[in-house]
Write an enzyme that holds these catalytic residues in place. Structure first.
Site, PDB file in Angstrom:
ATOM      1  N   ILE A 213       0.848  -1.184   0.000  1.00  0.00           N
ATOM      2  CA  ILE A 213       0.000   0.000   0.000  1.00  0.00           C
ATOM      3  C   ILE A 213       0.885   1.236   0.000  1.00  0.00           C
ATOM      4  O   ILE A 213       2.016   1.205   0.478  1.00  0.00           O
ATOM      5  CB  ILE A 213      -0.927   0.004   1.229  1.00  0.00           C
ATOM      6  CG1 ILE A 213      -1.909   1.172   1.165  1.00  0.00           C
ATOM      7  CG2 ILE A 213      -0.124   0.034   2.518  1.00  0.00           C
ATOM      8  CD1 ILE A 213      -2.951   1.144   2.273  1.00  0.00           C
ATOM      9  N   GLU A 235       0.591 -10.192   0.696  1.00  0.00           N
ATOM     10  CA  GLU A 235       0.204 -10.162   2.099  1.00  0.00           C
ATOM     11  C   GLU A 235      -0.904  -9.142   2.315  1.00  0.00           C
ATOM     12  O   GLU A 235      -1.740  -9.291   3.184  1.00  0.00           O
ATOM     13  CB  GLU A 235       1.404  -9.858   2.997  1.00  0.00           C
ATOM     14  CG  GLU A 235       2.093  -8.533   2.726  1.00  0.00           C
ATOM     15  CD  GLU A 235       3.414  -8.407   3.465  1.00  0.00           C
ATOM     16  OE1 GLU A 235       3.969  -9.443   3.889  1.00  0.00           O
ATOM     17  OE2 GLU A 235       3.892  -7.272   3.615  1.00  0.00           O
ATOM     18  N   GLY A 333       7.164  -8.780   5.290  1.00  0.00           N
ATOM     19  CA  GLY A 333       7.179  -9.969   4.439  1.00  0.00           C
ATOM     20  C   GLY A 333       8.113  -9.822   3.257  1.00  0.00           C
ATOM     21  O   GLY A 333       8.029 -10.607   2.302  1.00  0.00           O
ATOM     22  N   LYS A 358      13.082  12.890   0.842  1.00  0.00           N
ATOM     23  CA  LYS A 358      12.455  14.206   0.699  1.00  0.00           C
ATOM     24  C   LYS A 358      13.395  15.332   1.107  1.00  0.00           C
ATOM     25  O   LYS A 358      13.199  16.489   0.724  1.00  0.00           O
ATOM     26  CB  LYS A 358      11.166  14.257   1.525  1.00  0.00           C
ATOM     27  CG  LYS A 358      10.066  13.357   0.980  1.00  0.00           C
ATOM     28  CD  LYS A 358       8.816  13.405   1.829  1.00  0.00           C
ATOM     29  CE  LYS A 358       7.744  12.487   1.259  1.00  0.00           C
ATOM     30  NZ  LYS A 358       6.513  12.469   2.095  1.00  0.00           N
TER      31      LYS A 358
END
Length: 434
Positions: A213, A235, A333, A358
């Site tokens: 994500i 996962e 994972g 950044k």
């Protein structure tokens, strides 16, 4: 022997928790906050002490890691999120390094002896089975091994197929209707789209993908519209994957196991994602023992795993869990899927990241920061991608790796990296070309 659980208040349920015990929490979007709040009330009353908490990444309030409960609550997570990160790095909480595939083994082997498992579950089906919804993770192992298991039955938890649990496996049931935590789609920047495009070029039609994500996975998803027959064994997944499913790009038709299914262990996304998995036979939410086992991952041909890094040194050592000595996330994972992809027929492992932080600091470095953790060893480093290109380290020597990685670093950092490699490897480094 079946139990006969009954509904009680949250306060009554947590009254059975013993001081000095270890507690498992279902994770990510599905933390059983109503039980944690009840434990806080016990702590305020002074009748419980020295509780140890274990979980994956969690969202929302984390009083179990709050310094004010020093000596009462002690968090020892398997993965560190922003809500507990400051406490971990200040010493008020801690981190247990473990590959996510092995987290369940800590419970099942008795290395961690659980006093209590606290999880959220869906409403039961006609056979009395419930789903752990968005957070199966290592919760089944916790339910199997804990002295006491408490389920928060919440109508907002989707009933996801895969590994289901009978209500009879719990000692106490608590009702709650608090909404699950959601996380909206993060639109990728132009830089992230470039990285996504580099990754997409390494993915063939029919490949089976693992990605997580965040902005980079979303950037990759945005570049896969032209692909066909992709599968998902991961996962976790979120809205970027859902968009590709809706477009017909992901259908799992070429998966060798769980054919036509989307296989995952936990989720964090929008309410649309949670609704999508509810009673959807095309989705399997499974024990982390299954989703993250390299031997299982490898069974799907063309397995491609995409992971990120905080630093990569010139030999290919990949740090992803820390920034120097400061723990940032966890082993997760990453190596589970790297090894699974390595063993897959036609599989491919990709590490993708922006060339600089950044603050303008190069992520490709001569040596890792002091205290940095090596999550993926140099021998397991294969494709590395930045916005400046993609290089394959497979079968490459240390000097060759240094040249390849320097070529995809930020242009303003290449002289520094080249000089560091020359200092390390000697005159021969400048006398050969790839």
């Amino acid at each position: 022997m079946s139990k006969h659980p009954h509904y009680v208040s949250a306060d009554e349920a947590v009254s059975v928790v013993r001081s000095h015990g270890h507690i498992h929490l279902s994770s990510v979007a599905s933390v059983p906050q109503v039980l944690i709040q009840a434990l806080e009330r016990r702590a305020e009353a002074g009748d419980v002490t020295d509780l140890h908490f274990h979980h994956f990444h969690t969202e929302g309030p984390a009083p179990y890691a709050d310094p004010k409960w020093e000596g009462v609550f002690f968090d020892q997570g398997f993965f560190i999120g922003p809500n507990v990160r400051p406490s971990v790095n200040q010493g008020y909480a801690d981190y247990i390094p473990v590959h996510l595939s092995e987290s369940q083994r800590l419970y099942r082997s008795g290395v961690i002896k659980l006093d209590c498992a606290m999880v959220q579950v869906s409403e039961p089906d006609s056979e009395g089975r419930v789903s752990l919804g968005t957070s199966v993770d290592c919760s089944i192992a916790a339910i199997e091994t804990a002295r006491v298991s408490i389920a928060v039955v919440n109508p907002n938890v989707p009933f996801a197929y895969g590994d289901l649990v009978s209500l009879d496996q719990f000692d106490y049931l608590v009702r709650d209707d608090s909404p699950l935590i959601t996380k909206g789609f993060m639109e990728p920047t132009e830089q992230e789209k470039l990285i996504g495009k580099q990754c997409a070029a390494l993915i063939d039609d029919g490949a089976c993908i693992q990605m997580g994500i965040g902005a980079l996975p979303n950037a990759l998803a945005s570049q896969l519209d032209g692909h066909r027959d992709l599968g998902i064994h991961t996962e976790m997944f979120a809205d970027g994957v859902l968009r590709l499913i809706k477009k017909g790009v992901i259908n799992g038709s070429r998966k060798r196991i769980d054919t036509g299914k989307i296989t995952a262990s936990f989720l964090l996304g929008s309410q649309e994602v949670y609704s999508f998995i509810d009673h959807n036979p095309a989705v399997l939410m499974k024990d982390i023992k299954y989703t993250n086992a390299p031997s299982v991952i490898a069974q799907n041909p063309g397995m491609v795993c995409i992971n990120s890094a905080t630093q990569v040194d010139l030999t290919g050592q990949i740090c992803a869990d820390s920034i120097g000595t400061r723990i940032y996330s966890g082993t997760g994972g990453q190596l589970d899927f790297v090894q699974g992809a390595e063993q897959s027929e036609g599989g491919r492992s990709i590490t993708a990241f922006a060339s600089r932080t950044k603050k303008g600091v190069s992520k490709i470095v001569p040596v890792l920061n002091e205290g940095a953790g090596v999550v993926t060893p140099r021998a397991n480093a294969h494709w590395v991608v930045t916005e400046y290109g993609a290089v394959d380290l497979t079968g490459r020597s240390l000097e060759e790796r240094a040249k390849l990685l320097t070529s995809i670093a930020h242009p303003d950092d290449r002289v520094m990296l080249d000089e560091a490699a020359y200092k390390r490897f000697g005159p021969h480094y400048h006398n050969f070309s790839l």
